[in-house]
Write an enzyme that holds these catalytic residues in place. Structure first.
Site, mmCIF file in Angstrom:
data_model
loop_
_atom_site.group_PDB
_atom_site.id
_atom_site.type_symbol
_atom_site.label_atom_id
_atom_site.label_comp_id
_atom_site.label_asym_id
_atom_site.label_seq_id
_atom_site.Cartn_x
_atom_site.Cartn_y
_atom_site.Cartn_z
ATOM 1 N N ASP A 14 -2.025 3.439 10.912
ATOM 2 C CA ASP A 14 -3.212 3.091 9.990
ATOM 3 C C ASP A 14 -4.638 3.317 10.848
ATOM 4 O O ASP A 14 -5.394 2.580 10.450
ATOM 5 C CB ASP A 14 -3.090 1.463 9.553
ATOM 6 N N LYS A 17 -5.777 8.176 9.890
ATOM 7 C CA LYS A 17 -5.259 9.638 9.916
ATOM 8 C C LYS A 17 -5.681 10.437 8.636
ATOM 9 O O LYS A 17 -6.030 11.600 8.689
ATOM 10 C CB LYS A 17 -3.654 9.774 10.270
ATOM 11 N N GLY A 41 1.348 5.323 4.694
ATOM 12 C CA GLY A 41 0.481 5.194 3.709
ATOM 13 C C GLY A 41 -1.036 5.918 4.218
ATOM 14 O O GLY A 41 -1.590 5.065 5.101
ATOM 15 N N HIS A 42 -1.132 6.927 3.690
ATOM 16 C CA HIS A 42 -2.404 7.750 4.279
ATOM 17 C C HIS A 42 -3.333 7.612 2.895
ATOM 18 O O HIS A 42 -3.402 8.233 2.064
ATOM 19 C CB HIS A 42 -2.165 9.013 4.638
ATOM 20 N N GLN A 220 2.644 7.271 11.087
ATOM 21 C CA GLN A 220 2.634 6.061 12.253
ATOM 22 C C GLN A 220 1.838 6.336 13.370
ATOM 23 O O GLN A 220 0.582 6.941 13.123
ATOM 24 C CB GLN A 220 4.150 5.740 12.676
HETATM 25 P P1 GDP Z 1 -3.520 6.041 7.974
HETATM 26 O O1 GDP Z 1 -2.159 5.355 7.908
HETATM 27 O O2 GDP Z 1 -3.876 6.357 9.631
HETATM 28 O O3 GDP Z 1 -3.969 7.316 7.318
HETATM 29 O O4 GDP Z 1 -4.777 4.886 7.701
HETATM 30 P P2 GDP Z 1 -4.640 3.971 6.243
HETATM 31 O O5 GDP Z 1 -4.884 4.853 5.072
HETATM 32 O O6 GDP Z 1 -3.205 3.119 6.267
HETATM 33 O O7 GDP Z 1 -5.601 2.843 6.860
HETATM 34 C C1 GDP Z 1 -6.904 3.310 6.979
HETATM 35 C C2 GDP Z 1 -7.884 2.463 6.218
HETATM 36 O O8 GDP Z 1 -9.227 2.491 6.664
HETATM 37 C C3 GDP Z 1 -7.862 2.935 4.796
HETATM 38 O O9 GDP Z 1 -8.234 1.897 3.877
HETATM 39 C C4 GDP Z 1 -9.249 4.008 4.905
HETATM 40 O O10 GDP Z 1 -9.708 4.159 3.583
HETATM 41 C C5 GDP Z 1 -10.151 3.138 5.670
HETATM 42 N N1 GDP Z 1 -10.959 4.082 6.776
HETATM 43 C C6 GDP Z 1 -10.630 5.179 7.283
HETATM 44 N N2 GDP Z 1 -11.812 5.560 8.053
HETATM 45 C C7 GDP Z 1 -12.738 4.673 7.791
HETATM 46 C C8 GDP Z 1 -14.152 4.190 8.587
HETATM 47 O O11 GDP Z 1 -14.599 5.024 9.427
HETATM 48 N N3 GDP Z 1 -14.709 3.107 8.066
HETATM 49 C C9 GDP Z 1 -14.160 2.197 7.504
HETATM 50 N N4 GDP Z 1 -14.898 1.178 7.042
HETATM 51 N N5 GDP Z 1 -12.793 2.436 6.978
HETATM 52 C C10 GDP Z 1 -12.316 3.532 6.929
HETATM 53 P P1 IMO Z 2 1.034 5.266 8.742
HETATM 54 O O1 IMO Z 2 1.574 6.677 8.887
HETATM 55 C C1 IMO Z 2 1.364 1.245 10.411
HETATM 56 C C2 IMO Z 2 5.295 -0.140 11.146
HETATM 57 C C3 IMO Z 2 6.320 -1.060 10.285
HETATM 58 C C4 IMO Z 2 7.225 -1.835 11.429
HETATM 59 C C5 IMO Z 2 7.524 -0.679 11.949
HETATM 60 C C6 IMO Z 2 8.985 -0.185 11.612
HETATM 61 O O2 IMO Z 2 0.451 4.614 7.532
HETATM 62 O O3 IMO Z 2 0.033 4.852 9.987
HETATM 63 P P2 IMO Z 2 9.905 1.032 9.411
HETATM 64 O O4 IMO Z 2 9.594 0.796 7.679
HETATM 65 O O5 IMO Z 2 9.078 2.367 9.777
HETATM 66 O O6 IMO Z 2 11.037 1.302 9.926
HETATM 67 O O7 IMO Z 2 9.058 -0.046 10.093
HETATM 68 O O8 IMO Z 2 6.792 0.483 11.954
HETATM 69 N N1 IMO Z 2 4.931 1.051 10.273
HETATM 70 C C7 IMO Z 2 3.755 1.276 10.029
HETATM 71 N N2 IMO Z 2 2.513 0.572 10.697
HETATM 72 N N3 IMO Z 2 1.411 2.470 9.858
HETATM 73 C C8 IMO Z 2 2.394 3.063 9.362
HETATM 74 O O9 IMO Z 2 2.297 4.288 8.926
HETATM 75 C C9 IMO Z 2 3.732 2.363 9.489
HETATM 76 N N4 IMO Z 2 5.099 3.163 9.134
HETATM 77 C C10 IMO Z 2 5.908 2.088 9.707
HETATM 78 O O10 IMO Z 2 5.264 -2.053 10.159
HETATM 79 O O11 IMO Z 2 6.482 -2.715 12.167
HETATM 80 MG MG MG Z 3 -1.590 3.796 7.066
#
Ligand code: GDP
Ligand code: IMO
Ligand code: MG
Length: 429
Positions: A14, A17, A41-42, A220
């Protein structure tokens, strides 16, 4: 020579990416997901709307991008179906631009049942998307691959065998009756497969033969890598650079000329259980969660929050041999008077700067902090170096000095255009 960019999470997932892949996909032809599954979840803000991609490569939102799902992924066809239908509703035309490896394994409904049951005893807080069990079956040689969907008789035999195993386990070990129906599973699987059958390819060969430029989109993060992360509080794939070769079916040599970039938040978060040395359990943690909107993109769970951990980042730099870092969510720190950064661990009287393998050792480690002055200025959406407060520059410099790699870009908001290149000369082109 084909241009290759590898984007990896440098923390516990999270990191943002999705936003970065979306932004950089503008100048790449192909975007490739190569490990994990719908546990990811991207998030992308697309035409003002929040779109969360779980299985499809994030770059697919750009009409010129080809999206590939490789053999290293575990694919839940129901999720794929929903995601593709959802994109259609958003007006994203993906036909002819998405390909799925015939070697990829399937996530079956009974994997999700097992995930839930395993979580019941000594669970780690998974996303319950069936990821661990799907990889268990893969490496236990009981998995079902996309290619198996072409042979109905074989598929039926495999399903029966798996059903017998899961049913015995559910009943014998967990005292639960299996509610998944074999005939229904089979027909629903084949129904969805028929819709997307034309997308199935030997994706590894496509990558080998093409001259087009590519982004490898890690899911991840390094600390969730099954080998290099905080085992057993990890996911079930190699979510660091270690997963590239087996995930794509290409030799490590293929990636020797790629540019490797790690994405890290300006602080740290993690979802689910497991060690987190810089976690803030009180008000400060809540403040970070509120300001950063730190709730899981896949499960909606509140993310645990804490200060930036440079021991973690250094580990990620080494494991992935990163060429550079991208720091996201800098804007979330705007209102902090003081910002702490972990520059080592104090462990049984010893100061260490490497990430220990043992969970027991890690639990005894206390973070050693350096305290920096906050910038107390709005950085949201800034696009120019001249607008970056000097205190924020100091923050970035500390990261660079400690990890030994440049911070090439900053993200200053969730929107596509909210970023700035700190090292334009290192911009992967
Ligand atoms: P990922 O799994 O690495 O793609 O990240 P996620 O999408 O799960 O979580 C990142 C969250 O931060 C999302 O809600 C994005 O919209 C938000 N986000 C990404 N870059 C920034 C930033 O530079 N500033 C802020 N405030 N939010 C951001
Ligand atoms: P993105 O790509 C954050 C975490 C889960 C749990 C562990 C194992 O959005 O960064 P799983 O369901 O993979 O067997 O769970 O890994 N986890 C993540 N945490 N971002 C993710 O993906 C994750 N995918 C799995 O919360 O701790
Ligand atoms: Mg994510």
């Amino acid at each position: 020579m084909k241009r290759k960019l590898v984007i990896l999470g440098a923390q516990w997932g999270d990191e943002g990416k999705g936003k970065i892949v979306d932004l950089l996909s503008e100048s790449y032809d192909m975007v490739i997901r190569y490990q994990g599954g719908s546990n990811a979840g991207h998030t992308v803000i697309y035409k003002g709307k929040k779109v969360i991609l779980h299985l499809l490569p994030t770059g697919i939102l750009h009409p010129h991008v080809t999206g590939l799902i490789t053999q290293g992924m575990v694919v839940d066809l129901e999720v794929l179906d929903r995601e593709l239908e959802n994109l259609k509703k958003l007006g994203v035309e993906w036909k002819g631009r998405v390909f799925i490896s015939d070697r990829a394994h399937l996530v079956m409904p009974y994997h999700k049942v097992l995930d839930r049951l395993f979580e019941r005893r000594g669970g780690i807080g998974t996303t319950l998307r069936g990821i661990g069990p799907a990889y268990m079956f893969k490496f236990g040689r009981k998995g079902i691959r996309i290619a198996d969907l072409e042979d109905k008789e074989r598929l039926k035999d495999l399903l029966e065998e798996n059903f017998y195993f899961v049913k015995s386990l559910a009943e014998g070990v967990f005292g639960e009756t299996l509610t998944v129906n074999l005939e229904e599973t089979l027909s629903s699987l084949l129904r969805i497969y028929e819709k997307y059958r034309y997308m199935v390819r030997d994706v590894s060969r496509i990558l080998w033969e093409t001259d087009r430029s590519m982004i490898f989109e890690g899911a991840q993060g390094t600390m969730l890598d099954v080998d290099m992360g905080t085992y057993p509080f990890v996911t079930s794939s190699n979510s660091s650079a270690l997963g590239l070769a087996n995930g794509t079916g290409l030799s490590p040599k293929f990636f020797s000329d790629a540019y490797f970039v790690g994405v890290a938040k300006a602080y740290t978060t993690r979802v689910g259980g497991g060690p987190f040395p810089t976690e803030l359990k009180g008000e400060e943690g809540e403040r970070l969660r509120d300001l950063g909107g730190e709730f899981g993109s896949t499960t909606g769970r509140p993310r645990r929050c804490g200060w930036l951990d440079l021991v973690v980042l250094k580990h990620a730099v080494r494991v992935n041999q990163l060429d550079g870092l991208i720091i996201t969510k800098l804007d979330v720190l705007d209102s902090f008077e003081e910002i702490k950064v972990c520059v080592g661990y104090e462990c049984e009287g010893e100061r260490i700067e490497h990430f220990p393998a043992s969970i027991t050792t890690l639990e005894r480690c206390r973070p050693v902090y350096e305290t920096l002055k906050g910038w107390l200025r709005n950085t949201k959406g800034i696009r120019n170096m001249k607008d970056l407060p000097p205190e924020a520059k100091d923050y970035i410099k500390l990261i660079e000095d400690f990890t030994g790699v440049p911070v090439v870009m900053l993200s200053t908001g969730p929107e596509r255009e909210e970023y700035l290149w700190l090292r334009p000369e290192l911009r992967p082109s």
